[in-house]
Write a protein that holds these residues in place. Sequence first.
Motif, PDB file in Angstrom:
ATOM      1  N   GLY A   1      40.350  59.772  39.188  1.00 35.31           N
ATOM      2  CA  GLY A   1      41.101  60.718  40.012  1.00 35.31           C
ATOM      3  C   GLY A   1      41.326  60.204  41.412  1.00 35.31           C
ATOM      4  O   GLY A   1      42.410  60.357  41.985  1.00 35.31           O
TER       5      GLY A   1
ATOM      6  N   TYR B   1      43.920  57.512  41.315  1.00 32.60           N
ATOM      7  CA  TYR B   1      45.248  58.086  41.072  1.00 32.60           C
ATOM      8  C   TYR B   1      45.859  58.648  42.354  1.00 32.60           C
ATOM      9  O   TYR B   1      47.068  58.631  42.546  1.00 32.60           O
ATOM     10  CB  TYR B   1      45.133  59.170  40.009  1.00 32.60           C
ATOM     11  N   THR B   2      44.995  59.148  43.245  1.00 32.01           N
ATOM     12  CA  THR B   2      45.477  59.710  44.517  1.00 32.01           C
ATOM     13  C   THR B   2      45.448  58.672  45.640  1.00 32.01           C
ATOM     14  O   THR B   2      45.411  59.030  46.819  1.00 32.01           O
ATOM     15  CB  THR B   2      44.621  60.929  44.905  1.00 32.01           C
ATOM     16  N   ASP B   3      45.408  57.426  45.270  1.00 28.90           N
ATOM     17  CA  ASP B   3      45.431  56.317  46.218  1.00 28.90           C
ATOM     18  C   ASP B   3      44.202  56.247  47.112  1.00 28.90           C
ATOM     19  O   ASP B   3      44.249  55.671  48.198  1.00 28.90           O
ATOM     20  CB  ASP B   3      46.692  56.379  47.097  1.00 28.90           C
ATOM     21  N   ASN B   4      43.092  56.834  46.673  1.00 32.28           N
ATOM     22  CA  ASN B   4      41.818  56.699  47.387  1.00 32.28           C
ATOM     23  C   ASN B   4      41.003  55.590  46.708  1.00 32.28           C
ATOM     24  O   ASN B   4      39.958  55.829  46.091  1.00 32.28           O
ATOM     25  CB  ASN B   4      41.050  58.012  47.379  1.00 32.28           C
TER      26      ASN B   4
END
Length: 215
Positions: free
Chosen positions: A93, A96-99
Amino acid sequence: MASTLLSAYGFVPSQKREERGYVTDFKSSFCGQKVVCNPSFLRRQTTHCPRNSVVVTSLLGFGKKTKTRQVRETVIPDPDYRIPIVLLGVAGGLAYTDNVVPAIPVGLLGLLLLVQATRVRFVFDDESLEVKVGDQLKESGENVFVGGKNRWKYSTFVNWELWWPNFPILVYFKETQTKPEGQIHFFPVIFNGKQLYDVMVERAGPSKNSGPRES
């Protein structure tokens, strides 16, 4: 161990012996003493004895029962993959959120625990908890953090907890085998939490705060 009675005038047994059930009366010529014998002890009844005679008696250990303790079976809780799966999901996750930065350590931790869940076992034998490796239950070697063998007797446990009961994450226990003042251990719960809790209660005594619920 046989009982020995000594007299200054020697021991000359009488030819007469009377038996009544489990109690046998022996009449002998040493000092006119009557000895009543049963399976557990000797009782001396003195009727007449010269002043210079010496009589020594001892207790008999006949009839004593030796208590035997039943050996408890070895218990190995089943592996549980929920924690590594959750961590890998969180890492996915985050990525996916660019973290990406936090995703990397979380993902690596999840991967490590996934591998450990397939190979590490908690083995609860009759007297100790031991960490072993693989299906063949090989020795896990020295503890990399505090040294010594990864085996601890239940009798040395001071306290233990399972956090958190509804979804156990960590198991904690403190023992005095490694260090007299006490050594604390933390392990991720990569085993069936209910099985782990039940065997810990049985072998190490109840925990104050832990207790996973039935699923």
